[in-house]
Design a protein around this motif. Sequence first.
Motif, PDB file in Angstrom:
ATOM      1  N   TYR A  34       0.847  -1.199   0.000  1.00  0.00           N
ATOM      2  CA  TYR A  34       0.000   0.000   0.000  1.00  0.00           C
ATOM      3  C   TYR A  34       0.877   1.241   0.000  1.00  0.00           C
ATOM      4  CZ  TYR A  34      -4.208   2.737   0.735  1.00  0.00           C
ATOM      5  OH  TYR A  34      -5.255   3.606   0.564  1.00  0.00           O
ATOM      6  N   ILE A  35       0.430   2.282  -0.723  1.00  0.00           N
ATOM      7  CA  ILE A  35       1.139   3.570  -0.785  1.00  0.00           C
ATOM      8  C   ILE A  35       0.107   4.680  -0.666  1.00  0.00           C
ATOM      9  CG2 ILE A  35       2.711   5.038  -2.073  1.00  0.00           C
ATOM     10  CD1 ILE A  35       3.585   2.617  -3.678  1.00  0.00           C
ATOM     11  N   THR A  36       0.401   5.684   0.173  1.00  0.00           N
ATOM     12  CA  THR A  36      -0.459   6.872   0.284  1.00  0.00           C
ATOM     13  C   THR A  36       0.407   8.045   0.703  1.00  0.00           C
ATOM     14  OG1 THR A  36      -2.526   7.728   1.219  1.00  0.00           O
ATOM     15  CG2 THR A  36      -1.079   6.505   2.710  1.00  0.00           C
ATOM     16  N   GLY A  37      -0.169   9.223   0.805  1.00  0.00           N
ATOM     17  CA  GLY A  37       0.568  10.421   1.189  1.00  0.00           C
ATOM     18  C   GLY A  37      -0.188  11.231   2.207  1.00  0.00           C
ATOM     19  N   ASP A  38       0.530  12.059   2.982  1.00  0.00           N
ATOM     20  CA  ASP A  38      -0.129  12.918   3.961  1.00  0.00           C
ATOM     21  C   ASP A  38      -0.111  14.360   3.489  1.00  0.00           C
ATOM     22  OD1 ASP A  38       2.421  13.913   4.435  1.00  0.00           O
ATOM     23  OD2 ASP A  38       2.729  12.724   6.257  1.00  0.00           O
ATOM     24  N   GLN A  39      -0.681  15.241   4.308  1.00  0.00           N
ATOM     25  CA  GLN A  39      -0.807  16.644   3.931  1.00  0.00           C
ATOM     26  C   GLN A  39       0.542  17.363   3.896  1.00  0.00           C
ATOM     27  OE1 GLN A  39      -3.562  18.197   6.805  1.00  0.00           O
ATOM     28  NE2 GLN A  39      -5.334  17.063   5.979  1.00  0.00           N
ATOM     29  N   LYS A  40       1.537  16.807   4.569  1.00  0.00           N
ATOM     30  CA  LYS A  40       2.858  17.442   4.587  1.00  0.00           C
ATOM     31  C   LYS A  40       3.713  17.036   3.393  1.00  0.00           C
ATOM     32  CE  LYS A  40       2.902  17.582   9.658  1.00  0.00           C
ATOM     33  NZ  LYS A  40       3.605  17.135  10.894  1.00  0.00           N
ATOM     34  N   GLY A  41       3.187  16.185   2.558  1.00  0.00           N
ATOM     35  CA  GLY A  41       3.950  15.751   1.397  1.00  0.00           C
ATOM     36  C   GLY A  41       4.720  14.468   1.608  1.00  0.00           C
ATOM     37  N   ASN A  42       4.655  13.888   2.784  1.00  0.00           N
ATOM     38  CA  ASN A  42       5.324  12.615   3.022  1.00  0.00           C
ATOM     39  C   ASN A  42       4.583  11.480   2.319  1.00  0.00           C
ATOM     40  OD1 ASN A  42       7.264  13.767   4.857  1.00  0.00           O
ATOM     41  ND2 ASN A  42       5.632  13.824   6.408  1.00  0.00           N
ATOM     42  N   LYS A  77       3.677  -7.471  12.927  1.00  0.00           N
ATOM     43  CA  LYS A  77       3.863  -8.885  12.617  1.00  0.00           C
ATOM     44  C   LYS A  77       2.822  -9.397  11.614  1.00  0.00           C
ATOM     45  CE  LYS A  77       5.749  -9.870  17.200  1.00  0.00           C
ATOM     46  NZ  LYS A  77       5.590 -10.672  18.446  1.00  0.00           N
ATOM     47  N   SER A  78       2.250  -8.483  10.878  1.00  0.00           N
ATOM     48  CA  SER A  78       1.194  -8.880   9.939  1.00  0.00           C
ATOM     49  C   SER A  78       1.247  -7.998   8.698  1.00  0.00           C
ATOM     50  CB  SER A  78      -0.182  -8.764  10.620  1.00  0.00           C
ATOM     51  OG  SER A  78      -1.206  -9.114   9.725  1.00  0.00           O
ATOM     52  N   ILE A  79       0.610  -8.458   7.636  1.00  0.00           N
ATOM     53  CA  ILE A  79       0.565  -7.707   6.373  1.00  0.00           C
ATOM     54  C   ILE A  79      -0.149  -6.381   6.594  1.00  0.00           C
ATOM     55  CG2 ILE A  79      -0.358  -7.731   4.017  1.00  0.00           C
ATOM     56  CD1 ILE A  79      -0.185 -10.792   4.122  1.00  0.00           C
ATOM     57  N   ILE A  80       0.370  -5.327   5.999  1.00  0.00           N
ATOM     58  CA  ILE A  80      -0.274  -4.023   6.032  1.00  0.00           C
ATOM     59  C   ILE A  80      -1.242  -3.956   4.846  1.00  0.00           C
ATOM     60  CG2 ILE A  80       0.023  -1.534   6.044  1.00  0.00           C
ATOM     61  CD1 ILE A  80       1.265  -2.961   8.448  1.00  0.00           C
ATOM     62  N   ARG A  81      -2.547  -3.954   5.143  1.00  0.00           N
ATOM     63  CA  ARG A  81      -3.542  -3.917   4.076  1.00  0.00           C
ATOM     64  C   ARG A  81      -3.837  -2.488   3.624  1.00  0.00           C
ATOM     65  NH1 ARG A  81      -6.407  -8.696   3.033  1.00  0.00           N
ATOM     66  NH2 ARG A  81      -7.075  -7.432   1.262  1.00  0.00           N
ATOM     67  N   LYS A  82      -3.751  -1.549   4.551  1.00  0.00           N
ATOM     68  CA  LYS A  82      -4.105  -0.174   4.189  1.00  0.00           C
ATOM     69  C   LYS A  82      -3.547   0.783   5.218  1.00  0.00           C
ATOM     70  CE  LYS A  82      -8.134   2.418   2.485  1.00  0.00           C
ATOM     71  NZ  LYS A  82      -9.587   2.319   2.216  1.00  0.00           N
ATOM     72  N   ILE A  83      -3.183   1.988   4.756  1.00  0.00           N
ATOM     73  CA  ILE A  83      -2.775   3.081   5.641  1.00  0.00           C
ATOM     74  C   ILE A  83      -3.709   4.252   5.358  1.00  0.00           C
ATOM     75  CG2 ILE A  83      -0.955   4.687   6.261  1.00  0.00           C
ATOM     76  CD1 ILE A  83       1.078   2.595   5.359  1.00  0.00           C
ATOM     77  N   LEU A  84      -4.386   4.725   6.398  1.00  0.00           N
ATOM     78  CA  LEU A  84      -5.344   5.826   6.240  1.00  0.00           C
ATOM     79  C   LEU A  84      -4.899   6.986   7.113  1.00  0.00           C
ATOM     80  CD1 LEU A  84      -9.186   5.540   6.103  1.00  0.00           C
ATOM     81  CD2 LEU A  84      -8.160   7.256   7.593  1.00  0.00           C
ATOM     82  N   ILE A  85      -4.828   8.162   6.520  1.00  0.00           N
ATOM     83  CA  ILE A  85      -4.461   9.371   7.257  1.00  0.00           C
ATOM     84  C   ILE A  85      -5.710  10.227   7.370  1.00  0.00           C
ATOM     85  CG2 ILE A  85      -2.989  11.405   7.294  1.00  0.00           C
ATOM     86  CD1 ILE A  85      -0.984   9.757   5.588  1.00  0.00           C
ATOM     87  N   ASP A  86      -6.211  10.375   8.616  1.00  0.00           N
ATOM     88  CA  ASP A  86      -7.492  11.071   8.778  1.00  0.00           C
ATOM     89  C   ASP A  86      -7.298  12.579   8.715  1.00  0.00           C
ATOM     90  OD1 ASP A  86      -6.538  11.904  11.252  1.00  0.00           O
ATOM     91  OD2 ASP A  86      -7.681  10.422  12.400  1.00  0.00           O
ATOM     92  N   LYS A  87      -8.422  13.296   8.847  1.00  0.00           N
ATOM     93  CA  LYS A  87      -8.398  14.744   8.692  1.00  0.00           C
ATOM     94  C   LYS A  87      -7.612  15.435   9.803  1.00  0.00           C
ATOM     95  CE  LYS A  87     -12.813  14.738   6.245  1.00  0.00           C
ATOM     96  NZ  LYS A  87     -14.231  15.161   6.252  1.00  0.00           N
ATOM     97  N   ALA A  88      -7.484  14.741  10.936  1.00  0.00           N
ATOM     98  CA  ALA A  88      -6.713  15.314  12.043  1.00  0.00           C
ATOM     99  C   ALA A  88      -5.221  15.031  11.908  1.00  0.00           C
ATOM    100  CB  ALA A  88      -7.226  14.758  13.374  1.00  0.00           C
ATOM    101  N   GLY A  89      -4.828  14.264  10.892  1.00  0.00           N
ATOM    102  CA  GLY A  89      -3.422  13.961  10.673  1.00  0.00           C
ATOM    103  C   GLY A  89      -2.955  12.684  11.316  1.00  0.00           C
ATOM    104  N   ALA A  90      -3.823  11.990  12.065  1.00  0.00           N
ATOM    105  CA  ALA A  90      -3.444  10.718  12.676  1.00  0.00           C
ATOM    106  C   ALA A  90      -3.331   9.642  11.605  1.00  0.00           C
ATOM    107  CB  ALA A  90      -4.470  10.305  13.725  1.00  0.00           C
ATOM    108  N   ILE A  91      -2.432   8.698  11.818  1.00  0.00           N
ATOM    109  CA  ILE A  91      -2.184   7.629  10.850  1.00  0.00           C
ATOM    110  C   ILE A  91      -2.790   6.337  11.395  1.00  0.00           C
ATOM    111  CG2 ILE A  91      -0.408   6.303   9.645  1.00  0.00           C
ATOM    112  CD1 ILE A  91       1.433   8.745   9.983  1.00  0.00           C
ATOM    113  N   TRP A  92      -3.667   5.727  10.614  1.00  0.00           N
ATOM    114  CA  TRP A  92      -4.321   4.475  10.997  1.00  0.00           C
ATOM    115  C   TRP A  92      -3.802   3.367  10.105  1.00  0.00           C
ATOM    116  CZ3 TRP A  92      -7.714   4.241  15.117  1.00  0.00           C
ATOM    117  CH2 TRP A  92      -8.124   5.476  15.642  1.00  0.00           C
ATOM    118  N   VAL A  93      -3.313   2.308  10.726  1.00  0.00           N
ATOM    119  CA  VAL A  93      -2.694   1.202  10.002  1.00  0.00           C
ATOM    120  C   VAL A  93      -3.591  -0.030  10.121  1.00  0.00           C
ATOM    121  CG1 VAL A  93      -0.670  -0.267   9.765  1.00  0.00           C
ATOM    122  CG2 VAL A  93      -0.402   2.130  10.459  1.00  0.00           C
ATOM    123  N   ASN A  94      -4.050  -0.497   8.975  1.00  0.00           N
ATOM    124  CA  ASN A  94      -4.911  -1.686   8.902  1.00  0.00           C
ATOM    125  C   ASN A  94      -4.025  -2.915   8.654  1.00  0.00           C
ATOM    126  OD1 ASN A  94      -7.415  -2.762   6.460  1.00  0.00           O
ATOM    127  ND2 ASN A  94      -6.811  -3.676   8.372  1.00  0.00           N
TER     128      ASN A  94
END
Length: 803
Positions: free
Chosen positions: A255-263, A288-305
Motif C-alpha cells: 500500500y502507498i499513500t501520502g499525507d498533507q505534509k507531502g510525506n 507482525k502482519s501484512i499491512i492492508r491499508k494506511i489511512l491518514i485522517d483529517k486530524a493527521g493521525a495515521i491508521w494502520v490496517n
Amino acid sequence: QHATKHPVLAIKEVNPGLTEVAIDQKRRFWLFSWQTKHERRCYDEQGKPLKDTLGLAENRGYQELRYITETNRGVLWMYGANALYVLDNLSKRFIFTHAETSNNQIQYAYVHQVMQDRDGGVWVSTDNGLYYTLETNSSMDVVNFIFKPKVSNEPYEFTDILELKTGQYWLSTWGKGVQTLTNRFQPYEANIYRGMPRLDAVSKIQYSQTWSLYQHKDDKIWIGCQGGKYMIYDPVSQQTQFLTCAAADNATIRYITGDQKGNIWLGTQRGHVIKFDGKSFSKQQQFKSIIRKILIDKAGAIWVNTEQEGVFELSGDGAKVVRYFSTQSPYGKLFQDVSTDMDELNDSVLVYAAGPLNFINKRTGKVTWLTVENGLPSNTVLRIRKDHLGYLWINTRNGLCRYNPVNKRFTTYGKRDGITSAGLTIEADYLCSENYVMFAGSNALLFFKPSVFETRQRPPDVVMTDIRLFNKFIPVDSLMSLAKVQFKHSQNSFVFYFSSLSYQQKDKLTYYYRLSGIDEEWVEVNNRQGQVNYSLLPPGKYVFSVYSENIDGVRSAKITKFSFEIKPPFWLTKWFISFAIFLLLLILYFIHRLRVNKLLAVEKLRNRVARDLHDDMGSTLSTINILSSMAKTKIGTDVAKANEYISKISDNSQRMMDAMDDIVWSIKPSNDSMTKIVARMREFATNVLEAKEIEIDFRVDDAVYDLSLNMEARRDFYLIFKEAVNNAAKYSGASCVTIVLRVEQKLLLMEVKDDGRGFDPVAADGGNGMGNMQKRADAMHAQLQITSSIGAGATVSIRIPAS
C-alpha cells in the motif's frame, strides 16, 4: 397533414423495401428497409436526415431490426434477429449487446419484445428466456466489465485502482503489470515499462507484480511491486524509474499513500510502515502482519490496517503507537483481529472490516459492531468505500450492499439492479472524481454511480397477498370483497402476508404494520418476507394496517387496511353477560331475603320466647308470689291453710319448670328430627300415664321418621300432643290410651285415643286447653278434630302438612 403528403414519404430512398416505421417522443422518424441489405435511417418531421443511428451498424453479422421500444426516460431499444441495441443518451450512440458476452449475462438469437414496468425496470424477452435490467440514462451508469486476457487464459488479478488527475484509470495487477484505461474505460498505452533497464529475470517479474498505486502532489505516480521494488512514473515525460526500497527488506509494497505534509507512506507484506520525506526512506513501525491499508485522517493521525493484528493509531510522524484496537485491546474490542479494509465515515468514526462492520469512535474509543442481525448480508466484509453522498458501499461474501448511517439501514444490490460482478471484485475499491464507486478483483471491474440507485418515487401500495388461519390459507380476494369479515372465537391465530408489487424494490423496502387494539405504535418488520404472525387474539374488532418505505424514506401513498372481527363466545356476548348479571343480582337478592328472613325468624323466636316466658312464667311466678304471701300470713294462725298454699306453690313451680323445659327443648337445633320428637313424646306419655296406672299403646310408622317439622310447627305439634295426653290422664278415667303416628297422603296424622268415660263435645266447656289446641293447629295450617261421646272415650286427631 395527410399521411400521403408527409415530407418523409417524399424521400425516394424510403419506400422501396420499407419494413418498419416508428416515431419516438422527439418526433424522429425511424425507418428500416430491406433491399440488397438492411438499411436504418432516421429523419426529422421535415424529412431531413439525422445522424442519430450512430452505432446501429456495430454488428457486422446478419441481423434484422424489427421492433422499437421507448422507455419513460426516452431511452430507445431496437431489437430483432441477432440484434439488441440501446441508446446511450449521454454519448448519443447506440450500444450493441453481444449475445456471447458473458458479463452482460444474456443469450439470444432473437429478441421478441422489450417492455418497461411501472418501476422503470426493463424486461427483455428472447428465444433463450426472460431477462431484466435496470434502466439508466447512460450505459456507463452501472458497468460490470470483464477483462479478456490477450495472450493466455490467466485472469487479470487486480490489486489496486487509481484515477489520474488527467482522468485516466490505472489498475495494478499481480503478474500483468498496470492496465491503463481512458476516462471512458477504453484501453490505451501509457508506456510504463518502456525504457526498463536490463534486469535479471526475477526482478522483471517482480516489477510486473504490482500491488499499489498512488499519485503524489508532484503528479508523479508511485507503483508498489513485489520484493521491495517500486516504480515512479512521470506522466509528462512518460519516463519510469525502476527502484528498490532498501527499508522494505525485500518485502512486497502492499500500500502507498501520502499525507498533507507531502510525506509518502508505504506498507509492506511483512508489516513495515515506511515514511519517505522526499529525501530518504525511514522505517517507522514494524508489525507482525501484512499491512492492508494506511489511512491518514483529517486530524493527521495515521491508521494502520493490519491483516491479523487489528488496527493501530500512530502519531502524525508515525514514530509512536497512540493506541490499538483488537479482540484483546484495553480499548473497544473488535469482532475479530483478521481484517481486509477500512474507511473513514466522518471526523469521529472509523469503519473497520473485521468480520462484520466495526465502527470505531475515535474520540471515545468505543467499538460498535453491525452484523447480519442488523441487516448486513454477511459477517464477512471484504471491501468498504464511502461515496460522495455519505453512504457506505460494502462488498461482502454474500454480495454488495449500501449502509445509510442516517437511518441505519442496509440495502442489498444484485442482478436486478445491474450488479453482476460483485463476487469477483473484492480486492480493491476507489471513489473517482465523477463520483463513481469502483470495485476490482479477479478479471473484473465493477463501477456505478450511487445516484442511479436513489429513488424519490413512491413505492407501490402494499397488497395483502395471503392470510393464513392456523394452517389453512384463506382466499384474500373473497375476504376483501366482503362488507364485514367475521371469525369465530376459536379462529384467532393469523399470519398476514403482504408485499409491494415491485420487482426492482423487492429487497429494498421496509414494511411497517400495526394491529389496532394490540400494537400501540407502528412496528417494523424484522424480515424481508413480508409476513406477520398474531396468535390467540382475544375477541374484538381489529384493523390490520401496513405500509412500505423505500431506502430513501419515501412511504407508499396509501396505508393498506384489513378490517375483521373475532366474535366472542356466547358466554362473552352482551346478552349473556346481562343475563348473568341479572341472575347474580337475583341470587344476591334471594341470599339477602334469606338473611332477612333468618333475622326475622330469630326475631320472631325471641318474641315468642319472650311471650311464652311472660305468659307462662310471668303468670306462674305471680301466682307463686301471691300464694307465698298468703302462706306467710297463715303460718302462725292456720297451719293447715299454710300447708295448702305451700302445696300449690310446689305445683306451680313444677309446672313452670316443665314449661321452661319445653321452651328450651323446642328451640334447640339438635331436636329438629322426628326421631327426637317421637322420643320426647313417648317419654312424656309414659311419665304421665304410668303415674295414673293407665296402659299405653304407642304406635309409629317408619315413614314418620323421614318427615321434618320446623321449629314452630314442632313446638305446636308437641304441645297439642301434651295437652291431649294430660286431658286423657286427668279427666278420662281410662285404662288404656292409644297414640298413633302415621303418614297419609303427605300429611302427618296423630291420634290420641282413650277408652275412658267420654264427654259431650257440644255441652262441654272447651276452656283454655281446647282453645289453645285449636290456635296451635291453625298456626300449623293443620286440621284438628276432637270426637267423643258419653261412655265411649275420646279421640283427638290432627293432620299436619309435612315435608
